[in-house]
Design an enzyme around this catalytic site. Structure first.
Site, PDB file in Angstrom:
ATOM      1  N   GLU A   1       0.836  -1.214   0.000  1.00 19.95           N
ATOM      2  CA  GLU A   1       0.000   0.000   0.000  1.00 19.95           C
ATOM      3  C   GLU A   1       0.868   1.259   0.000  1.00 19.95           C
ATOM      4  O   GLU A   1       0.544   2.244  -0.672  1.00 19.95           O
ATOM      5  CB  GLU A   1      -0.970  -0.011   1.190  1.00 19.95           C
TER       6      GLU A   1
ATOM      7  N   ASP B   1       3.274  -4.653  -5.689  1.00 21.45           N
ATOM      8  CA  ASP B   1       3.690  -5.972  -5.186  1.00 21.45           C
ATOM      9  C   ASP B   1       5.207  -6.064  -5.063  1.00 21.45           C
ATOM     10  O   ASP B   1       5.739  -6.550  -4.062  1.00 21.45           O
ATOM     11  CB  ASP B   1       3.195  -7.084  -6.122  1.00 21.45           C
TER      12      ASP B   1
END
EC number: 3.4.24.-
Length: 627
Positions: free
Chosen positions: A476, A539
């Site tokens: 995030e 990711d």
């Protein structure tokens, strides 16, 4: 027997993949879904208990429970007549001409279940994030995205045929005449919309969808409707601009929304009203209303009545249920530990940015400023949005309550326009198994529901927790610096804060990330690198930063770290559902998420002694490093 060196995902998850079963009422099972199932079970019991012992000291929760009880009163639902639905349908059926439609736009928005064939929204202004802007887009499509309308798409015909048959059956249930013709006409209008609709790839690059047009120019271009009056009715003022999110639709507006197409538009609106009403009445209609969605994703059976009751209550009281869940299930010890991990991850990011080899010092310093300004929210919000105090159940039917709630929620949407943006508000309830980064507020949010095993547990080792929730936290944070987030400054405004040469270097990195995934085969088809690039950047940034943090702990165990990473992406799904995700989901398929990012990390090769002859091997010159 697979080996980690050849397939991390399949090896770590071998036993789970062999034994896990996709629930009959779902298109997939995953680490996320397993927690969803657990939460559903807990919440169903909790709400049933609260039904017997009403929470009179909590007015919002009390209304949620009243609605929950009404949603579960199947005797009343079986007896309920369709007069309220017929009344909604009549609001469109009585619009005999396009002129009638033009004269009733405001009424349709605020006091009907009929969607307009275009959409106004109120969102934080991307270039002035403390204030709201008025957004404009098309009405959306019936099939999942534009690719499904290609003639070569294997499911185009069967899906459209099923939708038409299913919709005509729903219309007949409500005694609508010419049901088959109405469903066919709705599909004709839908087909007209396809060329002007944004593709999934276009939606994925949301920072590029900001197209401000002065309100005068915006309304003067549209000749067929009085949008000037409608806008004033919606937001009670005349904004200086409108943000167009779907350019082609705006350019095509008059050729789509016109007298010639009125019969098609009218049919389309009627089908939307009818389909939207199916969740609120008897069991047969509920099953019928969900049939198309199940056919689309190859789901074997409908949700149980108990789960449906919870779903329906959540659709109106999500934050109320979330706050109850967070307070009951999320402890202070967990919150403090996750906060410590967030702080550790931000420090790791600071160090990595300060040592970054492809950014200039000036841009790196601004990136660190943005990083320092990120606000984390963990567990559940401090307070509920005020709107929940307005939702009151009545003595009327379930559908009548839903109509009233929808009116209140619509009014609130446009009422917000004249207010400042509350950057502390949550856009996800605490019982949702997910997390997000908000570019317009520069916040990261971790709801209580994701803060449990296998993502996080006080019983897991530090390396397991970093391989789980640590990678999610850093993922995030990484969204602040993905191809979209990187275009927003520390205040949440779309603003160029990079040096040109640095951004050009970043664009080259993006191209490398696209190439890394593009065309990689999965059991449902090839991945689309452009569609999934932002999530893949996050990711890769996530696992890289979490790995660095894990190595700083005394009990570091990198085998456990990488194994936990693979565990959180375990998933089994129907082929049809996977195909839909490939066409429209911004995330890579689960197996690729598990397997590709580790191959860019030297530690993965050292930990598992990966050799050139192994399938997980990637040559050092092809290992991609961004953050």
């Amino acid at each position: 027997m697979t080996r980690i060196q050849d397939d991390l995902f399949a090896t770590v998850n071998a036993e789970w993949l062999e034994n896990a079963e996709i629930p009959a009422d779902k298109p997939r099972i995953s680490a996320f879904d397993e927690l969803v199932l657990k939460n559903e079970k807990n919440l169903a019991k909790d709400l049933a208990d609260l039904s017997q012992n009403l929470p009179t000291d909590n007015p919002e929760l009390l209304e949620a429970i009243k609605f929950y009880n009404k949603a579960g009163d199947w005797q009343a639902r079986e007896k309920a007549d369709f007069s309220a639905v017929k009344n909604e349908l009549a609001k469109v059926e009585t619009l005999n001409t396009f002129e009638d439609f033009k004269n009733n736009l405001t009424q349709l928005v605020f006091h009907s279940q009929a969607p307009l064939p275009f959409s106004f929204s109120v969102e934080p202004d991307m270039k002035d994030a403390i204030h709201y802007s008025l957004g404009f887009s098309g009405p959306g499509l019936i099939l999942p995205d534009t690719t499904y309308y290609n003639d070569e798409h294997p499911r185009k015909k069967e899906l459209l045929d099923f939708w038409a048959k299913n919709t005509s059956e729903i219309l007949k249930t409500f005694d609508v005449e010419n049901a088959e013709e109405i469903a066919k006409s709705a599909l004709k209008f839908d087909a007209l919309l396809v060329p002007s609709a944004n593709t999934s790839e276009e939606w994925a690059k949301y920072a590029e969808l900001y197209h401000p047009i002065s309100t005068d120019s915006f309304v003067s271009k549209v000749k067929n409707l009085d949008l000037k009056s409608l806008i004033k009715d919606l937001v009670k003022t005349e904004p200086d601009k409108v943000i167009v999110y779907e350019d082609r639709f705006y350019e095509s507006f008059d050729s789509l929304i016109n007298e010639e197409n009125w019969s098609l538009i009218k049919a389309w609106m009627l089908t939307k009203i009818a389909r939207g009403a199916t969740s609120f009445f008897n069991e047969d209609l509920r099953i019928l209303g969900g049939a198309y969605g199940r056919f689309l994703s190859n789901v074997q059976e409908a949700r149980s009545q108990e789960k449906h009751q919870l779903d329906l209550t959540e659709s109106y009281f999500s934050q109320v249920i979330g706050l109850f869940y967070g307070k009951k299930y999320f402890g202070e010890a967990g919150k403090a530990d996750v906060k410590r991990m967030v702080t550790a991850m931000i420090k790791v990011y600071q160090a990595r940015l300060s040592k970054n080899e492809w950014l200039s010092q000036e841009t790196a310093e601004k990136a660190i400023e943005k990083l320092d300004a990120i606000t984390p929210f963990i567990g559940f919000p401090d307070k509920l949005p005020e709107i929940y105090s307005r939702l009151k159940t009545t003595s009327g039917s379930l559908y009548e309550d839903a109509l009233k709630f929808d009116e209140i929620l619509t009014a609130r949407t446009f009422e917000k326009f004249s207010e400042d943006v509350d950057k502390t508000s949550w856009h996800m309830p605490a019982h949702m198994v997910n997390a997000y980064y908000s570019p317009d507020s520069n916040t990261i949010v971790f709801p209580a529901a994701i803060l449990q095993a296998p993502f996080y547990s006080l019983e897991q080792s530090s390396s397991q927790n970093y391989g789980g929730i640590g990678t999610v936290i850093a993922h995030e944070i990484s969204h602040a610096f993905d191809n979209n987030g990187a275009q927003f400054d520390k205040e949440g405004n779309l603003n160029k804060w990079w040096l040109d040469e640095d951004y050009e270097a970043f664009e080259e990195k993006q191209k490398e990330m696209i190439a890394l995934f593009d065309g990689v085969e999965t059991e449902a088809g090839p991945a689309n690198g452009k569609l999934i690039v932002s999530e893949n950047i996050a990711d890769q940034g996530g696992i890289t930063a979490a790995l660095t943090a894990a190595k700083d702990e005394k009990d570091v165990d990198l085998k456990a770290f990488f194994s936990q990473w693979a565990k959180i992406w375990r998933m089994k799904a129907s082929k049809e559902f996977q195909q839909m995700l490939l066409s429209m989901d911004f995330h890579a398929p689960a197996k690729l998420r598990a397997n590709i990012p580790p191959t860019n990390l030297e530690e993965f090769y050292d930990t598992f002694d990966v050799k050139e002859t192994d399938k997980m091997y990637r040559a050092p010159e092809n290992r991609l490093k961004i953050w």
